[in-house]
Scaffold this motif. Sequence first.
Motif, PDB file in Angstrom:
ATOM      1  N   GLY A 131       0.814  -1.211   0.000  1.00  0.00           N
ATOM      2  CA  GLY A 131       0.000   0.000   0.000  1.00  0.00           C
ATOM      3  C   GLY A 131       0.844   1.256   0.000  1.00  0.00           C
ATOM      4  O   GLY A 131       0.500   2.258  -0.642  1.00  0.00           O
ATOM      5  N   SER A 132       1.982   1.211   0.700  1.00  0.00           N
ATOM      6  CA  SER A 132       2.885   2.361   0.727  1.00  0.00           C
ATOM      7  C   SER A 132       3.456   2.643  -0.660  1.00  0.00           C
ATOM      8  O   SER A 132       3.547   3.796  -1.091  1.00  0.00           O
ATOM      9  N   ASN A 378       0.293   5.587   4.178  1.00  0.00           N
ATOM     10  CA  ASN A 378      -0.383   4.303   4.331  1.00  0.00           C
ATOM     11  C   ASN A 378      -0.398   3.834   5.777  1.00  0.00           C
ATOM     12  O   ASN A 378      -1.253   3.034   6.162  1.00  0.00           O
TER      13      ASN A 378
END
Length: 427
Positions: A131-132, A378
Motif C-alpha cells: 500500500g505504501s 499508508n
Amino acid sequence: MSATVQTSTDAVLPETTIIRSWKTPIALLIFTALFAILLLAAPRPGGETTFRLATGTDLFQVADLVAPVTATAWTCLVLSLVLAGVSAYFVRTFGRSPLWVVIVYIVVLVVGFLTWAAAGGTVPVAGLLAGSLGLAVPLIYGALAGVIGERAGVVNIAIEGQLLAGAFTAALVASITGAPIAGLIAAAVAGMLVAAVLAAFSIKYLVDQVIVGVVLNVLVAGLTSFLFSQVLQPNKATLNTPPRFDRIPIPLLSDIPVIGPVFFRQTLIVYLMYIAVVLVWIGMFKTRWGLRLRAVGEHPQAADTVGIKVNATRFWNVLLAGALAGIGGTVFTIGNGIAFNKEMTAGAGFIALAAVIFGQWDPIKATLAALLFGFASNLQNTLSVIGSPVPSEFMLMLPYLVTIFVVAGVVGKSRAPAADGVPYIKG
C-alpha cells in the motif's frame, strides 16, 4: 631571505574549514525524545505484536515475527538514541551525517512505534509495504519531474497541476476509448501541455517561475473542477467510468515472500516507474544528455560558451518532466479504476517537491524520499485497521508531519543547482 619568504608564505595559507550542519542529529534527538515521552506517558499492556511476513500465495511460507511489546519498544528507543549519537559523530568529524544513518534510524523508530501501537495485534507487513508503494508511485513520478526541471534550472512548482491534468485526461480518454493505455498516453500529453505553458512564460518571457507554477496549479484545479461539474458528472457512464490497468504478476519473482507481493504484483504504471527511475539516473549522470542538463542548471553561461543551447535545453527538459508528472497522475484514476473527482491529487505535487529537496536533487534519493512519504500516508490506514490508540486526527496529520520532519530537520545542508530558478538571457 628566501627561507623567510617561504615561512611567511606558509603562514598565510588558508586552513581547510569544515562546514557542519547539526540539523540532522538535533532532529533525530528530538524525535527520540518524543518517542520516549510516548512510551512513558502511554505505556501499552504487556504482550506481543505479530508481524506477518508471508501471504497465502507465496512460493514458500515465512514464519511470523513475534516481538514482545515492552522489550522491543525500549530496545528501539535505545538504538534510536545511539543512531542520533552516530549522526552527531559524523557531523563532528566529517561535517555531515550520511544518508544510511537516517534510513536505519527511520526503520528502527518505525519498528518500535509499530510494536507499541499494535500491541496484541498483527501487522500485515506485505500489505503495509504494498500500500505504501501504491501511494508513493505518483510522488515518485512527480519527484522525477521536479529533479529534471530543477537540474535544468527551472523550478517546477506546477507538478500538482500536471498530476491533476494527467488524472483528468486519463479518466476521460480511457472512459471514451475503453483502453487504459490510451489514457496513459493522453495523460503524458496533458502533463506536457501544462509544462509547455510553464516553460514558455518562465524561459521565453522571463516571468517568475514560482508565480507561474502557482498560477498553473490554480488554473488546472479550476478548469478540471469546472469540466468535472459541467461535462463529466452529467455524463458519468460514458465519460467518467475509466477502466483500470490489470495487475501483472512476474513469474517466480511475484511469489517471493514480502518482496514479491510488494514489487512484482503491480500494474504497468508501477513497472514503468521502475524503468523511469533507472533511466533518469543513468541519463542524468552517465550520458551527454545528462551532462548538458546539469550544465544549463549549474552554469548556463559556460554551457552557452561551449555551444549548448541553454533555453532550448531547458524547454525540452521541462516538457519531459511534465510528461512524467502527467503519467504519475494516472495512478489516481486508471491506475486504480477510480472515477475522476475534484482536486483528487490532494497536494501530492507539493509532497513530491519536498521529496526533491529531501533527495538533494538526485533521482534515487528523491525516490527513497517519496517512498517514505508513501509509507507515512499508508501507515495511518494500517493503524486504523489494527485498532491503534493513536488519535485519528494525528494519523491524518502524519504524512505532513513527516514532510516537515525530513525537509526542516533531516535534510541537513544541501544545495540546489546554482542557476535553479534563474532565467538565462543570452549575451
